[in-house]
Scaffold this motif. Structure first.
Motif, PDB file in Angstrom:
ATOM      1  N   UNK A   4       0.831  -1.206   0.000  1.00  0.00           N
ATOM      2  CA  UNK A   4       0.000   0.000   0.000  1.00  0.00           C
ATOM      3  C   UNK A   4       0.865   1.255   0.000  1.00  0.00           C
ATOM      4  N   UNK A   5       0.266   2.352  -0.386  1.00  0.00           N
ATOM      5  CA  UNK A   5       0.956   3.640  -0.466  1.00  0.00           C
ATOM      6  C   UNK A   5       1.526   4.039   0.887  1.00  0.00           C
ATOM      7  N   UNK A   6       0.763   3.814   1.945  1.00  0.00           N
ATOM      8  CA  UNK A   6       1.222   4.165   3.307  1.00  0.00           C
ATOM      9  C   UNK A   6       2.558   3.492   3.620  1.00  0.00           C
ATOM     10  N   UNK A   7       2.658   2.216   3.282  1.00  0.00           N
ATOM     11  CA  UNK A   7       3.891   1.471   3.522  1.00  0.00           C
ATOM     12  C   UNK A   7       5.061   2.085   2.757  1.00  0.00           C
ATOM     13  N   UNK A   8       4.838   2.446   1.506  1.00  0.00           N
ATOM     14  CA  UNK A   8       5.886   3.055   0.689  1.00  0.00           C
ATOM     15  C   UNK A   8       6.309   4.402   1.265  1.00  0.00           C
ATOM     16  N   UNK A   9       5.337   5.208   1.639  1.00  0.00           N
ATOM     17  CA  UNK A   9       5.645   6.527   2.221  1.00  0.00           C
ATOM     18  C   UNK A   9       6.455   6.393   3.499  1.00  0.00           C
ATOM     19  N   UNK A  10       6.042   5.469   4.367  1.00  0.00           N
ATOM     20  CA  UNK A  10       6.771   5.262   5.627  1.00  0.00           C
ATOM     21  C   UNK A  10       8.202   4.817   5.359  1.00  0.00           C
ATOM     22  N   UNK A  11       8.372   3.896   4.424  1.00  0.00           N
ATOM     23  CA  UNK A  11       9.703   3.400   4.083  1.00  0.00           C
ATOM     24  C   UNK A  11      10.574   4.524   3.508  1.00  0.00           C
ATOM     25  N   UNK A  12       9.996   5.319   2.622  1.00  0.00           N
ATOM     26  CA  UNK A  12      10.745   6.430   2.027  1.00  0.00           C
ATOM     27  C   UNK A  12      11.166   7.443   3.084  1.00  0.00           C
ATOM     28  N   UNK A  13      10.268   7.746   4.003  1.00  0.00           N
ATOM     29  CA  UNK A  13      10.600   8.721   5.068  1.00  0.00           C
ATOM     30  C   UNK A  13      11.653   8.175   6.020  1.00  0.00           C
ATOM     31  N   UNK A  14      11.458   6.928   6.465  1.00  0.00           N
ATOM     32  CA  UNK A  14      12.392   6.330   7.429  1.00  0.00           C
ATOM     33  C   UNK A  14      13.800   6.216   6.862  1.00  0.00           C
ATOM     34  N   UNK A  15      13.904   5.821   5.614  1.00  0.00           N
ATOM     35  CA  UNK A  15      15.209   5.566   5.011  1.00  0.00           C
ATOM     36  C   UNK A  15      15.715   6.728   4.159  1.00  0.00           C
ATOM     37  N   UNK A  16      14.929   7.794   4.077  1.00  0.00           N
ATOM     38  CA  UNK A  16      15.305   8.995   3.325  1.00  0.00           C
ATOM     39  C   UNK A  16      15.680   8.665   1.874  1.00  0.00           C
ATOM     40  N   UNK A  17      14.759   7.974   1.191  1.00  0.00           N
ATOM     41  CA  UNK A  17      14.949   7.650  -0.224  1.00  0.00           C
ATOM     42  C   UNK A  17      13.763   8.185  -1.021  1.00  0.00           C
ATOM     43  N   UNK A  18      13.975   8.382  -2.306  1.00  0.00           N
ATOM     44  CA  UNK A  18      12.920   8.903  -3.181  1.00  0.00           C
ATOM     45  C   UNK A  18      12.489   7.909  -4.248  1.00  0.00           C
ATOM     46  N   UNK A  19      13.213   6.799  -4.371  1.00  0.00           N
ATOM     47  CA  UNK A  19      12.915   5.787  -5.386  1.00  0.00           C
ATOM     48  C   UNK A  19      12.809   4.423  -4.717  1.00  0.00           C
ATOM     49  N   UNK A  20      11.770   3.696  -5.060  1.00  0.00           N
ATOM     50  CA  UNK A  20      11.626   2.326  -4.591  1.00  0.00           C
ATOM     51  C   UNK A  20      11.406   1.411  -5.791  1.00  0.00           C
ATOM     52  N   UNK A  21      12.377   0.569  -6.102  1.00  0.00           N
ATOM     53  CA  UNK A  21      12.139  -0.428  -7.143  1.00  0.00           C
ATOM     54  C   UNK A  21      11.032  -1.375  -6.678  1.00  0.00           C
ATOM     55  N   UNK A  22      10.149  -1.731  -7.583  1.00  0.00           N
ATOM     56  CA  UNK A  22       9.074  -2.664  -7.270  1.00  0.00           C
ATOM     57  C   UNK A  22       9.504  -4.026  -7.804  1.00  0.00           C
ATOM     58  N   UNK A  23       9.611  -4.996  -6.891  1.00  0.00           N
ATOM     59  CA  UNK A  23      10.143  -6.309  -7.231  1.00  0.00           C
ATOM     60  C   UNK A  23       9.130  -7.381  -6.843  1.00  0.00           C
ATOM     61  N   UNK A  24       8.893  -8.313  -7.761  1.00  0.00           N
ATOM     62  CA  UNK A  24       7.965  -9.418  -7.536  1.00  0.00           C
ATOM     63  C   UNK A  24       8.707 -10.722  -7.775  1.00  0.00           C
ATOM     64  N   UNK A  25       8.880 -11.507  -6.714  1.00  0.00           N
ATOM     65  CA  UNK A  25       9.615 -12.779  -6.799  1.00  0.00           C
ATOM     66  C   UNK A  25      10.994 -12.603  -7.446  1.00  0.00           C
ATOM     67  N   UNK A  26      11.714 -11.559  -7.051  1.00  0.00           N
ATOM     68  CA  UNK A  26      13.063 -11.315  -7.540  1.00  0.00           C
ATOM     69  C   UNK A  26      13.141 -10.631  -8.890  1.00  0.00           C
ATOM     70  N   UNK A  27      11.990 -10.379  -9.518  1.00  0.00           N
ATOM     71  CA  UNK A  27      11.978  -9.753 -10.839  1.00  0.00           C
ATOM     72  C   UNK A  27      11.544  -8.290 -10.716  1.00  0.00           C
ATOM     73  N   UNK A  28      12.292  -7.403 -11.385  1.00  0.00           N
ATOM     74  CA  UNK A  28      11.938  -5.979 -11.393  1.00  0.00           C
ATOM     75  C   UNK A  28      10.709  -5.805 -12.270  1.00  0.00           C
ATOM     76  N   UNK A  29       9.645  -5.236 -11.665  1.00  0.00           N
ATOM     77  CA  UNK A  29       8.414  -5.009 -12.437  1.00  0.00           C
ATOM     78  C   UNK A  29       8.075  -3.531 -12.572  1.00  0.00           C
ATOM     79  N   UNK A  30       8.775  -2.690 -11.817  1.00  0.00           N
ATOM     80  CA  UNK A  30       8.498  -1.262 -11.895  1.00  0.00           C
ATOM     81  C   UNK A  30       9.333  -0.481 -10.905  1.00  0.00           C
ATOM     82  N   UNK A  31       9.030   0.801 -10.826  1.00  0.00           N
ATOM     83  CA  UNK A  31       9.666   1.673  -9.841  1.00  0.00           C
ATOM     84  C   UNK A  31       8.645   2.726  -9.428  1.00  0.00           C
ATOM     85  N   UNK A  32       8.662   3.077  -8.156  1.00  0.00           N
ATOM     86  CA  UNK A  32       7.789   4.125  -7.635  1.00  0.00           C
ATOM     87  C   UNK A  32       8.670   5.211  -7.041  1.00  0.00           C
TER      88      UNK A  32
END
Length: 195
Positions: A19-47
């Motif tokens: 969910x978006x909340x999870x992504x926002x929390x992760x970005x804030x905690x780790x001070x990052x602006x990009x999160x690769x989206x990975x499904x079973x080890x495969x890159x499927x996107x980036x947010x």
């Protein structure tokens, strides 16, 4: 210079169903602006944080997942890619980050901010240096310029050919008597400008 030496290794990733909340929390905690989206080890996107901010209605955001927001088919490069090629890709594809792989597995990320750091390092913009721009006509002129710089105690950090109608070389120098260098170069008939 290869991108593997400048990338952020082992970037944080997120699942497409997160969910978006999870992504926002992760970005804030780790001070990052990009999160690769990975499904079973495969890159499927980036947010990116921009993807999340661009959704105007907060009520809609709460029901969305990464699969809804992510950029599909993100720009992916092998870790052997040169820094120059990576910079061209960021510029030409108008992206803010590149995902880096080895044997089809995500191993790193490099962002626009990281590339700016590389540029600052290459040009030694934070160091105590001076830039002289010289209009030179031939290879012999370049050698004369080197001699004058060394003769007056200067150390050359980098030299770049500046795109223009004339052959202007930009010398990044450390140390030496810059004023004496400029006088000598002017006496030799070169146009010289200090930046």
């Amino acid at each position: 210079m290869i991108i593997a030496n400048y990338m952020t290794p082992n970037p944080l990733t997120i699942a497409p169903g997160a969910k978006v909340e999870e992504a926002l929390n992760l970005m804030r905690q780790k001070n990052v602006r990009h999160l690769p989206v990975v499904d079973n080890g495969k890159i499927v996107g980036v947010v990116t944080d921009k993807d999340i901010r661009s959704t105007l209605d907060p009520a809609i955001l709460s029901g969305l997942t990464m699969a809804d927001l992510m950029t599909k088919n993100p720009v992916v490069i092998p870790m052997s890619t040169s820094v120059q090629e990576a910079a061209r890709m960021i510029f030409n594809k108008k992206t803010t980050g590149l995902l880096i792989t080895k044997n089809d597995k995500l191993v790193g990320i490099i962002t626009l901010a990281d590339m700016l750091k590389v540029l600052v390092e290459i040009l030694d913009l934070l160091g105590d240096s001076t830039r002289l721009n010289l209009s030179l006509k031939c290879k012999d002129d370049l050698e004369h310029a080197y001699e004058v710089i060394h003769e007056h105690g200067g150390s050359i950090i980098s030299v770049a050919l500046v795109p223009s109608t004339q052959d202007i070389y930009s010398f990044r120098l450390e140390g030496g008597d810059i004023d004496a260098m400029m006088r000598k170069l002017n006496q030799l008939g070169y146009q010289v400008e200090r930046n």
